[in-house]
Design an enzyme around this catalytic site. Structure first.
Site, PDB file in Angstrom:
ATOM      1  N   HIS A 121     -40.101  26.094  -4.604  1.00 65.45           N
ATOM      2  CA  HIS A 121     -41.158  25.224  -4.151  1.00 65.45           C
ATOM      3  C   HIS A 121     -41.698  25.569  -2.986  1.00 65.45           C
ATOM      4  CE1 HIS A 121     -39.214  22.142  -7.403  1.00 65.45           C
ATOM      5  NE2 HIS A 121     -39.934  23.026  -8.070  1.00 65.45           N
ATOM      6  N   CYS A 133     -57.573  32.485  -0.493  1.00 65.26           N
ATOM      7  CA  CYS A 133     -58.760  33.651  -0.516  1.00 65.26           C
ATOM      8  C   CYS A 133     -58.628  34.825  -0.539  1.00 65.26           C
ATOM      9  CB  CYS A 133     -59.753  33.210   0.849  1.00 65.26           C
ATOM     10  SG  CYS A 133     -58.941  33.706   2.358  1.00 65.26           S
ATOM     11  N   GLY A 195     -26.921  19.063  -6.275  1.00 66.10           N
ATOM     12  CA  GLY A 195     -27.852  18.025  -5.789  1.00 66.10           C
ATOM     13  C   GLY A 195     -29.127  18.066  -6.150  1.00 66.10           C
TER      14      GLY A 195
HETATM   15  N1  APR Z   1     -24.590  15.971  -2.494  1.00 61.81           N
HETATM   16  C1  APR Z   1     -25.224  16.320  -3.728  1.00 61.81           C
HETATM   17  N2  APR Z   1     -26.274  15.798  -4.462  1.00 61.81           N
HETATM   18  C2  APR Z   1     -26.615  14.610  -3.935  1.00 61.81           C
HETATM   19  C3  APR Z   1     -26.231  13.982  -2.556  1.00 61.81           C
HETATM   20  C4  APR Z   1     -25.137  15.034  -1.973  1.00 61.81           C
HETATM   21  N3  APR Z   1     -24.588  14.323  -0.809  1.00 61.81           N
HETATM   22  N4  APR Z   1     -26.938  13.026  -2.432  1.00 61.81           N
HETATM   23  C5  APR Z   1     -27.683  13.052  -3.182  1.00 61.81           C
HETATM   24  N5  APR Z   1     -27.471  13.735  -4.279  1.00 61.81           N
HETATM   25  C6  APR Z   1     -28.239  13.900  -5.385  1.00 61.81           C
HETATM   26  C7  APR Z   1     -28.845  12.803  -6.298  1.00 61.81           C
HETATM   27  O1  APR Z   1     -27.918  12.067  -6.955  1.00 61.81           O
HETATM   28  C8  APR Z   1     -30.018  13.316  -6.847  1.00 61.81           C
HETATM   29  O2  APR Z   1     -29.676  13.537  -8.192  1.00 61.81           O
HETATM   30  O3  APR Z   1     -29.361  14.877  -5.234  1.00 61.81           O
HETATM   31  C9  APR Z   1     -30.363  14.635  -6.352  1.00 61.81           C
HETATM   32  C10 APR Z   1     -31.867  14.705  -5.419  1.00 61.81           C
HETATM   33  O4  APR Z   1     -32.734  14.581  -6.594  1.00 61.81           O
HETATM   34  P1  APR Z   1     -34.186  14.517  -6.035  1.00 61.81           P
HETATM   35  O5  APR Z   1     -34.658  13.875  -4.727  1.00 61.81           O
HETATM   36  O6  APR Z   1     -35.177  14.401  -7.365  1.00 61.81           O
HETATM   37  O7  APR Z   1     -34.490  16.281  -5.684  1.00 61.81           O
HETATM   38  P2  APR Z   1     -34.949  17.474  -6.506  1.00 61.81           P
HETATM   39  O8  APR Z   1     -33.966  17.384  -7.789  1.00 61.81           O
HETATM   40  O9  APR Z   1     -34.335  18.531  -5.420  1.00 61.81           O
HETATM   41  O10 APR Z   1     -36.356  17.234  -6.599  1.00 61.81           O
HETATM   42  C11 APR Z   1     -36.984  18.263  -7.375  1.00 61.81           C
HETATM   43  O11 APR Z   1     -39.129  17.380  -7.261  1.00 61.81           O
HETATM   44  O12 APR Z   1     -39.642  16.006  -5.024  1.00 61.81           O
HETATM   45  C12 APR Z   1     -40.033  17.359  -5.877  1.00 61.81           C
HETATM   46  O13 APR Z   1     -40.859  19.259  -5.071  1.00 61.81           O
HETATM   47  C13 APR Z   1     -39.792  18.357  -4.816  1.00 61.81           C
HETATM   48  O14 APR Z   1     -38.221  19.892  -5.011  1.00 61.81           O
HETATM   49  C14 APR Z   1     -38.337  18.737  -5.249  1.00 61.81           C
HETATM   50  C15 APR Z   1     -38.428  18.345  -6.770  1.00 61.81           C
END
Ligand code: APR
Length: 252
Positions: A121, A133, A195
């Site tokens: 990303h 461009c 995560g």
């Molecule tokens: N350790 C591991 N996992 C964790 C922790 C932790 N300490 N704290 C939270 N989480 C988990 C949450 O339970 C959740 O499932 O991390 C996840 C975060 O989810 P999102 O916020 O949806 O992040 P992500 O999956 O990376 O999002 C994907 O979406 O926001 C857009 O482009 C952005 O790259 C991002 C994409």
């Protein structure tokens, strides 16, 4: 998290050589990097971040989106890698064929010592031309730009507004990074997912490339995600706690 799950994960990890890792925002959570889905504070509380991270929003109000990313850059700049990032870097060291694919736009994996990280990303500290461009991405060194009052500053090649080099909703992923990520998950002997909510495709589909070949899938996430039902082992604890324990076990 029960000890049995950790022990079972260790048995699999010890036997693995080509580990494909997919990390998401949860990997940086203990470093204090807020996700889009976390509550936003102060000045930005009235905006829906998922509405700002789109090319449509940038076209409608480039200044607003640029300033929101300036705010996010400041937050990320203050963050430091957490024990989970360091553990993954050490895992790459112990298992040199490990490939780390991240959805995170921070560079905390690199700061922790990880090498050749595949950024699906993009990277928040890079800047590019909105019109790309000179090919995708047309990266621009912001420090080398002539002084300007214009926000966002114009591309030095074509005058289009500059923007962060991140993948917004409704945009395609960088093709080379995506191909390398597919290759990693199509050839690994262990998939480790850390995560991520598993909601955003195509990244969320990568673990399935391993799973459908019968390759074990270990997930680290304190909460159930859209990937959990595919996982052979779910380590339901924060990455900063569980990953160092796994590494410790691997070294013992
Ligand atoms: N350790 C591991 N996992 C964790 C922790 C932790 N300490 N704290 C939270 N989480 C988990 C949450 O339970 C959740 O499932 O991390 C996840 C975060 O989810 P999102 O916020 O949806 O992040 P992500 O999956 O990376 O999002 C994907 O979406 O926001 C857009 O482009 C952005 O790259 C991002 C994409």
């Amino acid at each position: 998290m029960d000890d049995y799950a950790l022990k079972a994960a260790l048995v699999i990890l010890r036997a693995a050589q080509r580990i494909a890792i997919l990390s998401g925002a949860g990997a940086s959570k203990e470093s204090g990097v807020p996700t889009f889905r976390d509550a936003m504070d102060g000045l930005w509380a009235k905006y829906d971040p998922t509405q700002l991270a789109t090319p449509q929003a940038f076209r409608a109000n480039p200044r607003l989106v640029w300033e929101w990313y300036a705010y996010r850059r400041d937050l990320v700049r203050q963050a430091r890698p957490n024990p989970g990032h360091y553990a993954l870097a050490q895992l790459q060291h112990l298992r040199p064929q490990t490939v780390l694919v991240t959805q995170n736009v921070d560079e905390l994996h690199e700061q922790a010592g990880s090498h050749q990280v595949i950024h699906l990303h993009g990277r928040i500290f890079q800047t590019k031309c909105f019109a790309d461009c000179r090919g995708s991405p047309t990266l621009v060194d912001e420090d080398a730009l002539p002084p300007t009052e214009v926000v966002p500053p114009p591309c030095p090649h074509c005058g289009a507004p500059l923007r962060p080099n991140v993948v917004w909703f409704n945009e395609a992923l960088p093709i080379e990074a995506l191909q390398r990520a597919y290759d990693a998950f199509a050839t690994c002997d262990l998939a480790l997912v850390v995560g991520t909510s598993g909601l955003v495709h195509p990244a969320a589909g990568l673990p399935y490339l391993a799973k459908q070949r019968g390759v074990p899938l270990i997930e680290v996430n304190p909460h159930e995600s859209a990937i959990t039902h595919q996982s052979d082992i779910w380590l339901d604890a924060p990455a900063g706690e569980v990953l160092p324990r796994l590494l410790e076990g691997l070294r013992a």
